[in-house]
Design a protein around this motif. Sequence first.
Motif, PDB file in Angstrom:
ATOM      1  N   SER B 418       1.034  -1.220   0.078  1.00 29.84           N
ATOM      2  CA  SER B 418      -0.045  -0.027  -0.514  1.00 29.84           C
ATOM      3  C   SER B 418       1.098   1.804  -0.349  1.00 29.84           C
ATOM      4  O   SER B 418       1.107   1.822   0.587  1.00 29.84           O
ATOM      5  CB  SER B 418      -1.000  -0.324   1.153  1.00 29.84           C
ATOM      6  OG  SER B 418      -2.158  -1.232   1.186  1.00 29.84           O
ATOM      7  N   ALA B 419       1.647   0.860  -0.843  1.00 32.77           N
ATOM      8  CA  ALA B 419       2.927   2.426  -0.789  1.00 32.77           C
ATOM      9  C   ALA B 419       2.773   3.238  -2.080  1.00 32.77           C
ATOM     10  O   ALA B 419       3.149   4.127  -1.805  1.00 32.77           O
ATOM     11  CB  ALA B 419       4.330   1.777  -1.895  1.00 32.77           C
ATOM     12  N   HIS B 420       0.831   2.986  -2.733  1.00 38.26           N
ATOM     13  CA  HIS B 420       0.563   4.504  -3.892  1.00 38.26           C
ATOM     14  C   HIS B 420      -0.550   4.868  -3.029  1.00 38.26           C
ATOM     15  O   HIS B 420      -1.658   3.556  -3.028  1.00 38.26           O
ATOM     16  CB  HIS B 420       0.315   4.207  -4.349  1.00 38.26           C
ATOM     17  CG  HIS B 420       0.658   5.294  -5.743  1.00 38.26           C
ATOM     18  ND1 HIS B 420      -0.238   5.844  -6.190  1.00 38.26           N
ATOM     19  CD2 HIS B 420       1.435   5.907  -6.228  1.00 38.26           C
ATOM     20  CE1 HIS B 420      -0.109   6.510  -7.251  1.00 38.26           C
ATOM     21  NE2 HIS B 420       1.101   6.423  -7.152  1.00 38.26           N
ATOM     22  N   PRO B 421      -0.982   6.074  -2.777  1.00 38.63           N
ATOM     23  CA  PRO B 421      -2.763   6.769  -2.581  1.00 38.63           C
ATOM     24  C   PRO B 421      -3.846   5.692  -3.430  1.00 38.63           C
ATOM     25  O   PRO B 421      -4.863   5.353  -2.958  1.00 38.63           O
ATOM     26  CB  PRO B 421      -2.194   7.671  -3.145  1.00 38.63           C
ATOM     27  CG  PRO B 421      -1.379   8.475  -3.174  1.00 38.63           C
ATOM     28  CD  PRO B 421      -0.221   7.118  -3.272  1.00 38.63           C
ATOM     29  N   GLU B 426      -7.501   0.275  -3.179  1.00 36.53           N
ATOM     30  CA  GLU B 426      -7.995  -0.855  -2.687  1.00 36.53           C
ATOM     31  C   GLU B 426      -7.519  -1.824  -1.468  1.00 36.53           C
ATOM     32  O   GLU B 426      -8.090  -2.740  -1.977  1.00 36.53           O
ATOM     33  CB  GLU B 426      -7.470  -1.470  -4.315  1.00 36.53           C
ATOM     34  CG  GLU B 426      -8.034  -0.620  -5.971  1.00 36.53           C
ATOM     35  CD  GLU B 426      -6.553  -1.417  -7.137  1.00 36.53           C
ATOM     36  OE1 GLU B 426      -6.447  -2.332  -6.907  1.00 36.53           O
ATOM     37  OE2 GLU B 426      -6.590  -0.542  -7.519  1.00 36.53           O
ATOM     38  N   THR B 427      -6.716  -1.600  -1.367  1.00 37.84           N
ATOM     39  CA  THR B 427      -6.453  -1.971  -0.080  1.00 37.84           C
ATOM     40  C   THR B 427      -6.872  -2.010   0.859  1.00 37.84           C
ATOM     41  O   THR B 427      -7.540  -2.782   1.958  1.00 37.84           O
ATOM     42  CB  THR B 427      -4.866  -2.388   0.189  1.00 37.84           C
ATOM     43  OG1 THR B 427      -4.486  -1.092   0.513  1.00 37.84           O
ATOM     44  CG2 THR B 427      -4.042  -2.810  -0.956  1.00 37.84           C
ATOM     45  N   LEU B 428      -7.027  -0.859   1.469  1.00 32.14           N
ATOM     46  CA  LEU B 428      -7.477  -0.431   2.456  1.00 32.14           C
ATOM     47  C   LEU B 428      -9.189  -1.175   2.950  1.00 32.14           C
ATOM     48  O   LEU B 428      -9.461  -1.654   3.583  1.00 32.14           O
ATOM     49  CB  LEU B 428      -7.629   1.186   2.766  1.00 32.14           C
ATOM     50  CG  LEU B 428      -8.488   1.469   4.340  1.00 32.14           C
ATOM     51  CD1 LEU B 428      -8.434   1.145   5.021  1.00 32.14           C
ATOM     52  CD2 LEU B 428      -8.890   3.085   4.055  1.00 32.14           C
ATOM     53  N   LEU B 431      -9.586  -4.172   3.860  1.00 38.77           N
ATOM     54  CA  LEU B 431      -8.605  -5.375   5.008  1.00 38.77           C
ATOM     55  C   LEU B 431      -9.868  -4.926   6.006  1.00 38.77           C
ATOM     56  O   LEU B 431     -10.012  -5.305   7.213  1.00 38.77           O
ATOM     57  CB  LEU B 431      -7.436  -4.100   5.663  1.00 38.77           C
ATOM     58  CG  LEU B 431      -6.151  -5.000   4.715  1.00 38.77           C
ATOM     59  CD1 LEU B 431      -5.273  -3.324   5.523  1.00 38.77           C
ATOM     60  CD2 LEU B 431      -5.714  -5.776   5.212  1.00 38.77           C
ATOM     61  N   LEU B 432     -11.238  -3.758   5.599  1.00 40.20           N
ATOM     62  CA  LEU B 432     -11.525  -3.070   6.323  1.00 40.20           C
ATOM     63  C   LEU B 432     -12.979  -4.127   6.114  1.00 40.20           C
ATOM     64  O   LEU B 432     -13.527  -4.380   6.895  1.00 40.20           O
ATOM     65  CB  LEU B 432     -12.085  -1.399   6.189  1.00 40.20           C
ATOM     66  CG  LEU B 432     -11.138  -1.194   6.356  1.00 40.20           C
ATOM     67  CD1 LEU B 432     -11.795   0.588   6.200  1.00 40.20           C
ATOM     68  CD2 LEU B 432     -11.098  -0.663   8.172  1.00 40.20           C
ATOM     69  N   GLN B 433     -12.817  -4.398   5.051  1.00 43.57           N
ATOM     70  CA  GLN B 433     -14.395  -5.694   5.139  1.00 43.57           C
ATOM     71  C   GLN B 433     -13.656  -6.963   4.977  1.00 43.57           C
ATOM     72  O   GLN B 433     -14.438  -7.988   5.983  1.00 43.57           O
ATOM     73  CB  GLN B 433     -14.219  -5.899   3.490  1.00 43.57           C
ATOM     74  CG  GLN B 433     -15.258  -6.437   3.043  1.00 43.57           C
ATOM     75  CD  GLN B 433     -15.115  -6.631   1.457  1.00 43.57           C
ATOM     76  OE1 GLN B 433     -13.945  -6.889   0.584  1.00 43.57           O
ATOM     77  NE2 GLN B 433     -16.139  -7.494   0.966  1.00 43.57           N
ATOM     78  N   HIS B 434     -12.517  -7.000   5.800  1.00 39.66           N
ATOM     79  CA  HIS B 434     -11.939  -8.198   6.425  1.00 39.66           C
ATOM     80  C   HIS B 434     -11.738  -9.052   8.051  1.00 39.66           C
ATOM     81  O   HIS B 434     -13.118  -9.542   8.046  1.00 39.66           O
ATOM     82  CB  HIS B 434     -10.579  -8.520   6.093  1.00 39.66           C
ATOM     83  CG  HIS B 434      -9.900  -9.972   6.167  1.00 39.66           C
ATOM     84  ND1 HIS B 434     -10.174 -11.019   5.909  1.00 39.66           N
ATOM     85  CD2 HIS B 434      -8.598 -10.034   7.204  1.00 39.66           C
ATOM     86  CE1 HIS B 434      -9.949 -11.983   6.618  1.00 39.66           C
ATOM     87  NE2 HIS B 434      -8.529 -11.641   7.788  1.00 39.66           N
ATOM     88  N   LEU B 435     -11.818  -7.556   8.084  1.00 37.94           N
ATOM     89  CA  LEU B 435     -12.567  -6.933   9.551  1.00 37.94           C
ATOM     90  C   LEU B 435     -13.733  -7.431   9.852  1.00 37.94           C
ATOM     91  O   LEU B 435     -14.309  -8.158  11.224  1.00 37.94           O
ATOM     92  CB  LEU B 435     -11.966  -5.781  10.269  1.00 37.94           C
ATOM     93  CG  LEU B 435     -11.437  -5.681  12.081  1.00 37.94           C
ATOM     94  CD1 LEU B 435     -10.261  -6.436  12.193  1.00 37.94           C
ATOM     95  CD2 LEU B 435     -11.593  -4.129  12.286  1.00 37.94           C
ATOM     96  N   ALA B 478     -11.911   4.135   7.227  1.00 39.77           N
ATOM     97  CA  ALA B 478     -11.387   3.510   8.257  1.00 39.77           C
ATOM     98  C   ALA B 478     -11.861   3.838   9.957  1.00 39.77           C
ATOM     99  O   ALA B 478     -12.428   3.361  10.842  1.00 39.77           O
ATOM    100  CB  ALA B 478      -9.287   3.155   8.370  1.00 39.77           C
ATOM    101  N   LEU B 479     -11.349   5.222  10.241  1.00 39.21           N
ATOM    102  CA  LEU B 479     -12.264   4.925  11.388  1.00 39.21           C
ATOM    103  C   LEU B 479     -14.035   5.063  12.113  1.00 39.21           C
ATOM    104  O   LEU B 479     -14.048   4.372  13.033  1.00 39.21           O
ATOM    105  CB  LEU B 479     -11.965   7.224  11.982  1.00 39.21           C
ATOM    106  CG  LEU B 479     -11.102   7.019  12.685  1.00 39.21           C
ATOM    107  CD1 LEU B 479      -9.971   6.482  12.563  1.00 39.21           C
ATOM    108  CD2 LEU B 479     -10.532   7.661  13.530  1.00 39.21           C
ATOM    109  N   PRO B 480     -14.469   5.814  10.968  1.00 40.34           N
ATOM    110  CA  PRO B 480     -16.209   5.491  11.276  1.00 40.34           C
ATOM    111  C   PRO B 480     -16.412   3.618  11.591  1.00 40.34           C
ATOM    112  O   PRO B 480     -16.801   3.272  12.430  1.00 40.34           O
ATOM    113  CB  PRO B 480     -16.615   5.866  10.002  1.00 40.34           C
ATOM    114  CG  PRO B 480     -15.841   7.677   9.792  1.00 40.34           C
ATOM    115  CD  PRO B 480     -14.506   6.851   9.885  1.00 40.34           C
TER     116      PRO B 480
END
Lengths: 166, 885
Positions: B418-421, B426-428, B431-435, B478-480
Motif C-alpha cells: 500500500s505504498a501509493h494512494p 483498493e487495499t484499505l 482490510l476493513l471488509q475482512h475485519l 477507517a475510523l467510522p
Amino acid sequence: MVGGGGGGGVGSGLLENANPLIYERSGERPVTAGEEDEQVPDSIDAREIFDLIRSINDPEHPLTLEELNVVEQVRVQVSDPESTVAVAFTPTIPHCSMATLIGLSIKVKLLRSLPQRFKMDVHITPGTHASEHAVNKQLADKERVAAALENTHLLEVVNQCLSARS
Amino acid sequence: MDRHTVYSIITNFMQTREEELKGLGADFTFGFIQVMDGEKDPRNLLVAFRIVHDLISRDYSLGPFVEELFEVTSCYFPIDFTPPPNDPHGIQREDLILSLRAVLASTPRFAEFLLPLLIEKVDSEILSAKLDSLQTLNACCAVYGQKELKDFLPSLWASIRREVFQTASERVEADGLAALHSLTACLSRSVLRADAEDFLDSFLSNILQDCRHHLCEPDMKLVWPSAKLLQAAAGASARACDHITSNVLPLLLEQFHKHSQSNQRRTILEMILGFLKLHQKWSYEDKDERPLNGFKDQLCSLVFMALTDPSTQLQLVGIRTLAVLGAQPDLLSSGDLELAVGHLYRLSFLEEDSQSCRVAALEASGALAALYPVAFSSHLVPKLAEELRRGELDLTRGDEPTKCSRRLRCLQALSAASAHPSIVKETLPLLLQHLCQMNKGNMVAGTSEVIAVCQSLQQVAEKCQRDRESCWYFHQTALPCLLALAVQASMPEKEHSVLRKVLLEDEVLAAMVSVIGTATTHLSPDLAAQSVARIVPLFLDGNISFLPENSFPCRFQPFQDGSSGQRRLVALLMAFVCSLPRNVEIPQLNQLMRELVELSCCPSCPSSSTAAAKCFAGLLNKLPSGQQLDGFLQLAVDRVEAGLSPGPCRSQAFTLLLWVTKALVLRYHPLSSCLTDRLMGLLSDPELGPAAADGFSLLMSDCTDVLTRAGHAEVRIMFRQRFFTDNVPALVQGFHAASQDVKPNYLKGLSHVLNRLPKPVLLPELPTLLSLLLEALSCSDCVVQLSTLSCLQPLLLEAPQVMSLHVDTLVTKFLNLSSSPSMAVRIAALQCMHALTRLPTPVLLPYKPQVIRALAKPLDDKKRLVRKEAVSARGEWFLLGSPGS
C-alpha cells in the motif's frame, strides 16, 4: 593495528598464503525461549564450544579461524555430563608454520572459557598437516603448554589472537 | 624579539598592507622562508602554516622559490607530535595535521614534489603516516588536474592497491578507497584537447587489469577488496562508471553462470548489486545512452534465477537487486514487472525459516509499488484479495495453524504494497471488509487474528501519512468503520457472542488505539475539526449518525451507562482526541473533562479508568495556560485528594495523580513540582508505595499512545534533566529518613530516574550518588539490583577515574550478584565485571587472581546466556596487564 607491523614480525608481502579461500561467518546463535527461561538448564553443546573458538583471529590474516575454515562446528566433540571436549583444527596449507600457534590459541581460549571440570583435547584434523604428530604431541603436553605461556613473546601473540577485533 | 611576534607582525601586514607586500615580489616570500626555517614550536607552526597558506591562496609571487617553500613546510610531514600532559596551549596533533594539509594541498605547483613524498609515506610501516598520506592525497585531488597526476598514476595505484589488499585496518582501507575515488574524480574532471591522451581511460584500464581476475574467484580473500576498489573508482564520475561497468558487468554475468554453488553466486550477485547501485548516482538525459539498457535482459533473468534459488542468502541479494533495478527509470518493461510481482507474491508467503527473505520481499514490494502502482494494482492486489477471501472461508470452517500464518502473511503483503494512494484505495476497503467479516459471527477469529488486521491497518495508515489526501481518505474511511464495529461489540445482546467480545479485549483495543492514533496525527487542522465534531458527540451524547452501520439495540452512552463494555471504548476516544493537532478546538470540552475525571476514579474497571486518566492527561498537556487549564487542574487535584483518603478507589486516584503529574512535568507546568512531591510522599505509603516507585519509571519514559511528540503533545526536550535536578535531592533525603521497610521504594524510584537520564547529565552528579547506588546493590529487590547494575555499567565505561575509588566494593558486590537467583541479574553483574576492565589497569591488577578464580564459577552456570557473559568478562580479565593486549 598495522598488518603484521607490531605482531609476529610478519611483514606485508611475506604471507605464506596471500589470497586464501574464505568462508562465510555463521551468524550469532539465535536465543531460544528455553535459553531465556530461568528454570531450564542449557547443557554445553558443540555450537557453544564452536562459538568460543570461531572468532579467534588468525595470526597472519585479518580473518578469523572460522572464515579460514580452520575450525568447523562438525569437528567439535563435546560431552557435558562426561566433561570432555575435543577440537580438531585444519591448517590452511599442509606446511603452515603457524599450526602450533593456532592450536595453542584454541587451547588457551578453552582453558580460559570452560569450567575446570572439562578435559580438553586440541589436535590437528588427521592428514591435513605435514608434522601433525609433532604438533599434537606439543599441544597435549601440559607442561609444554604452560612453559610456552611463560614466554612473553608467545603469550603476546596468543593474546592478540584472542583479543576482540577492534 | 621572539619568533611568535615576528609571525604576528607578518600576519598583521598581510591583512592590512597586502599591496605593499606584493610590491616586494618574491623577495618577501624568500624572506619568510628564511624566518620560518627550523621552527619547532607547535604554536608558531600553526601560525606559520597559516601564513604560507595565505601566501599561496592570495597569490603572492613565489618566484623561483616554490620548491624552497615546499621544503620548509613539507619537512614536518607527516606530523608526529604528542601534546605534553597538562599542555596549557591545548594544541592537538589533529590541529597541526589539518593546517599542514591545507598548505600542502593548496596548490598544484607543489604536486611534483609532494606526490613522491606521499607515495613514500603510504609505503611506510607506520599506520598514522599511511592514513595522513592517503587523506592528504585525497585533499590534493580537489585542486590537481591530469597534468599534475599523470606521471605518478602507476605508483599511486600500486600503493593504494597494496594497502587495500593487505591491510588489517578498516581505516586504511576506507582512506585508500576514498583516495582512489578522488583520484578518479580528478582525472574525470579535466577537459581534454581533442588529440590529447585521456589518462582516465588508461588509469581505469590499469585498475581493471589488476582487479578483474580476482572477481572470478568468489571464494578467495581478494575478491571483495578488488570489488571495492573498482566500485570506488566507478563511483567517481559517470564516465568512470560506464567504463568500469561495461567491462565488469559482462564478466560478472558470465561468472554467475560459471559458478554453480549458491554462496559463490551470492558473492557475485552482491558485487553486481554494488555496481548497479552506483548507476543511481548519474542521470542520463538520453534514454538510449543509459549503459544498463544493454544488460537489462541478462540482469533480469539472473535476478529471477536468484529469487528461485534454494539458498535464502542468494534470494535475499536477489530481492535487493530487483529493488535497485526497479529504481532505474524506464529500465524494466511491463513484462519484467509482471514477473517480478509474481516472485514477490510467492516470496511474501515464505515459511518461518526464511523470515529475513520474506521481510526483504515485503520491503521491495513497498519500494516498487510506489514506483509502479499499476503493475501492483493489476497483478498483486487481486491475488491477495483472492487469498484473503479463501482465508475467510477457512476461518468459517475451523482453524489450522498453517492457514492462520498464511492469512497473517497475506495481511502483511497487503499493507506492504500500500505504498501509493491509488493502491490504498483498493487495499484499505479489503482490510476493513475482512475485519467486518470476522465480526459477522460465523468465523472463529481469535484475538491474534484481529490484532493482525489492526497491525496491517496501522502500517497502511503510516504509509498514508506522507500524503494529505491519502491521510484524509484513510481517516474518513477507517475510523467510522472501526468505531462502528467497536460500538456494536459493546452493545448488550441476548446471546453473548464470544466473537464480538474479542474486540473489547485489552490487546485488541490497544491495537485499534494505535491505528486511530496513526490515522489522526497527520490530519490538517481543518479536516481534524470536521472529524472531532462527529466523534466527541458520539461519546458524550451517543450521536451515532455518522457510523456506517448504526442500528443498535440500545443507546451508546459510555459515560453514563453502567455497562463496562461501553466504558472500555473510552480508550478509542483517547486515541483520537490525544492525537489531534494542538490548535484543533474540542467541542464540549468542559463536559468531556468532567466526565473523564469521574470515570477515572470509578473503581469498577481498571482499564477504562486508566484510559480516562490518560485521556484527561493528554488533553491537559495541550491546553494553553489560563483559567480553563487551572480549573481542570483544580478539578483533578480535588478528586485525587478525595480519592487518596482511605476508601475503595485509592489506586484509581493514584493513577490519575500519576498521569496528571506526567502531563505537567512534560510541559514544565509550575504545579508539577507540587504533584511530584505528593507522589514522592506516597513512596512511604504501605499500600501504594511500590506502585509509586514504579510510577517514576512511567514519568521518565516515553509513552506510545498519549503524550507523545508525534501526537503533538508539549514535550520539552530537557524534561528528564529537569526532573532529575528538581527531585533527586529530595529522593535521597527521603531514602535516608525512611523506615527500613519502605527504603527499597525510594531506591527503586531513584534507579528509575537515573536509568532514563542521559549519561552526560548523570556523570557530574555521580560522586554524590555513588554511595547510594552502591547501597542499592545490596538491596534484595531484583528490580533495584538490575536497574542499579545497568546504571553503573555505562558509568564504568565513561567515568573510570571516579569509579576506581570504589573498586574494592564494586568487585565484591558484582561478584556476589553474579550468583544471584535471577538470571537477568547474573548477566548484568557479569557485564559490569567486564566493564570493570576499563578502569586503569594498575588499580585492577591486585584483584586479577581473585577475580579470575571467582569467574570460573559462572563459567559453569546452568544458563548459556550467563556463561557467555562470564566467558567474555573472564577473557578480558586475563588480558589485563598481559603482553599483547
